[in-house]
Design a protein around this motif. Structure first.
Motif, short mmCIF file in Angstrom:
data_model
loop_
_atom_site.label_atom_id
_atom_site.label_comp_id
_atom_site.label_asym_id
_atom_site.label_seq_id
_atom_site.Cartn_x
_atom_site.Cartn_y
_atom_site.Cartn_z
N ASP A 123 3.64 3.16 31.82
CA ASP A 123 4.18 3.31 30.47
C ASP A 123 5.67 3.66 30.52
O ASP A 123 6.46 3.13 29.74
CB ASP A 123 3.41 4.39 29.69
N ALA A 124 6.04 4.55 31.43
CA ALA A 124 7.44 4.93 31.58
C ALA A 124 8.29 3.73 31.99
O ALA A 124 9.39 3.51 31.47
CB ALA A 124 7.58 6.05 32.60
N GLU A 125 7.77 2.94 32.91
CA GLU A 125 8.48 1.75 33.39
C GLU A 125 8.66 0.74 32.26
O GLU A 125 9.73 0.17 32.07
CB GLU A 125 7.71 1.13 34.56
N MET A 126 7.60 0.51 31.50
CA MET A 126 7.66 -0.46 30.40
C MET A 126 8.58 0.02 29.28
O MET A 126 9.21 -0.80 28.60
CB MET A 126 6.25 -0.77 29.86
N ALA A 127 8.69 1.32 29.08
CA ALA A 127 9.61 1.85 28.07
C ALA A 127 11.05 1.51 28.46
O ALA A 127 11.86 1.11 27.61
CB ALA A 127 9.44 3.36 27.93
N GLN A 128 11.36 1.63 29.75
CA GLN A 128 12.70 1.27 30.21
C GLN A 128 12.93 -0.24 30.12
O GLN A 128 14.02 -0.68 29.77
CB GLN A 128 12.93 1.76 31.64
N VAL A 129 11.90 -1.02 30.43
CA VAL A 129 12.00 -2.48 30.33
C VAL A 129 12.33 -2.87 28.89
O VAL A 129 13.17 -3.73 28.65
CB VAL A 129 10.70 -3.16 30.81
N LYS A 130 11.68 -2.22 27.94
CA LYS A 130 11.89 -2.53 26.52
C LYS A 130 13.36 -2.28 26.14
O LYS A 130 13.96 -3.07 25.40
CB LYS A 130 10.96 -1.67 25.67
N VAL A 131 13.95 -1.22 26.66
CA VAL A 131 15.36 -0.91 26.39
C VAL A 131 16.25 -2.04 26.94
O VAL A 131 17.16 -2.52 26.26
CB VAL A 131 15.77 0.44 27.01
N MET A 132 15.96 -2.48 28.17
CA MET A 132 16.79 -3.52 28.81
C MET A 132 16.61 -4.88 28.13
O MET A 132 17.56 -5.66 28.04
CB MET A 132 16.45 -3.63 30.30
N GLU A 133 15.40 -5.16 27.65
CA GLU A 133 15.14 -6.46 27.02
C GLU A 133 15.96 -6.65 25.75
O GLU A 133 16.22 -7.78 25.35
CB GLU A 133 13.64 -6.61 26.70
N ALA A 134 16.40 -5.57 25.15
CA ALA A 134 17.21 -5.66 23.93
C ALA A 134 18.55 -6.38 24.21
O ALA A 134 19.16 -6.91 23.28
CB ALA A 134 17.47 -4.27 23.37
N TYR A 135 18.98 -6.41 25.46
CA TYR A 135 20.25 -7.05 25.81
C TYR A 135 20.08 -8.53 26.16
O TYR A 135 21.06 -9.25 26.33
CB TYR A 135 20.90 -6.32 26.99
N LEU A 136 18.84 -8.97 26.30
CA LEU A 136 18.58 -10.36 26.67
C LEU A 136 18.50 -11.23 25.42
O LEU A 136 18.09 -10.76 24.36
CB LEU A 136 17.26 -10.47 27.45
N PRO A 137 18.85 -12.51 25.55
CA PRO A 137 18.68 -13.40 24.41
C PRO A 137 17.19 -13.52 24.07
O PRO A 137 16.33 -13.28 24.93
CB PRO A 137 19.23 -14.75 24.89
N LYS A 138 16.90 -13.92 22.84
CA LYS A 138 15.51 -14.08 22.41
C LYS A 138 14.83 -15.09 23.33
O LYS A 138 15.36 -16.16 23.60
CB LYS A 138 15.47 -14.57 20.96
N GLN A 139 13.66 -14.73 23.81
CA GLN A 139 12.91 -15.60 24.73
C GLN A 139 12.24 -16.74 23.94
O GLN A 139 11.87 -16.57 22.79
CB GLN A 139 11.84 -14.79 25.47
N MET A 140 12.13 -17.88 24.61
CA MET A 140 11.49 -19.04 23.98
C MET A 140 9.99 -18.81 23.85
O MET A 140 9.38 -18.18 24.72
CB MET A 140 11.69 -20.29 24.85
N THR A 141 9.41 -19.37 22.80
CA THR A 141 7.96 -19.34 22.67
C THR A 141 7.39 -20.40 23.61
O THR A 141 8.13 -21.32 24.02
CB THR A 141 7.52 -19.66 21.22
#
Length: 149
Positions: free
Chosen positions: A79-97
């Motif tokens: 859970d701690a790791e995924m919380a950090q991943v979520k923060v970093m994903e905010a800087y990535l462009p929107k992923q394709m469906t």
């Protein structure tokens, strides 16, 4: 404002907000950015494209780590790791469906003239460049295999 400066500003914001998760994640990102900037031959510069690649790599590592933690029954660490991943994903462009990915890959396959699994390398080369940051490499590879298979 480039990505390096944005991360630096967001570190200050996280400090003021006392957001430990965001602060830890962003400090890690900035550390890796600084290592890349000071690497031999980097000339103390870091393009946004390179910065995005670094963030993608860190997100992938974080997801892999979380997966291992879950396998070992350590959901607290996952859970701690995924919380950090979520923060970093905010800087990535929107992923394709998956649908958008399939459409883009069909165009690339037509463009390259690929007809079978033997042409996978040719398709992957073009797809990796065109779809960089928009889809994970694993997802691209799996879809290309499916379409050419």
């Amino acid at each position: 404002m480039d990505l390096f400066e944005k991360v630096s500003e967001d570190i200050k914001t996280a400090m003021k907000a006392k957001d430990k998760v965001a602060l830890d994640a962003l400090r890690n990102v900035k550390k890796v950015f600084l290592e890349a900037k000071t690497a031999p031959g980097a000339n103390d510069t870091l393009s946004d494209a390179d910065a995005l690649k670094i963030i993608q790599k860190l997100v992938k590592q974080g997801k892999d780590s979380a997966g291992m933690y879950i396998e070992q029954g350590r959901t607290d660490l996952a859970d701690a790791e995924m919380a950090q991943v979520k923060v970093m994903e905010a800087y990535l462009p929107k992923q394709m469906t998956p649908e958008e990915l399939e459409i883009a890959l069909k165009e690339i396959i037509a463009e390259t003239g690929a007809t079978s699994g033997k042409d996978m390398g040719k398709v992957m080369g073009v797809a990796s460049k065109k779809l960089a940051g928009l889809a994970e490499g694993r997802a691209i590879s799996a879809k290309v295999k499916e379409l050419l298979g």
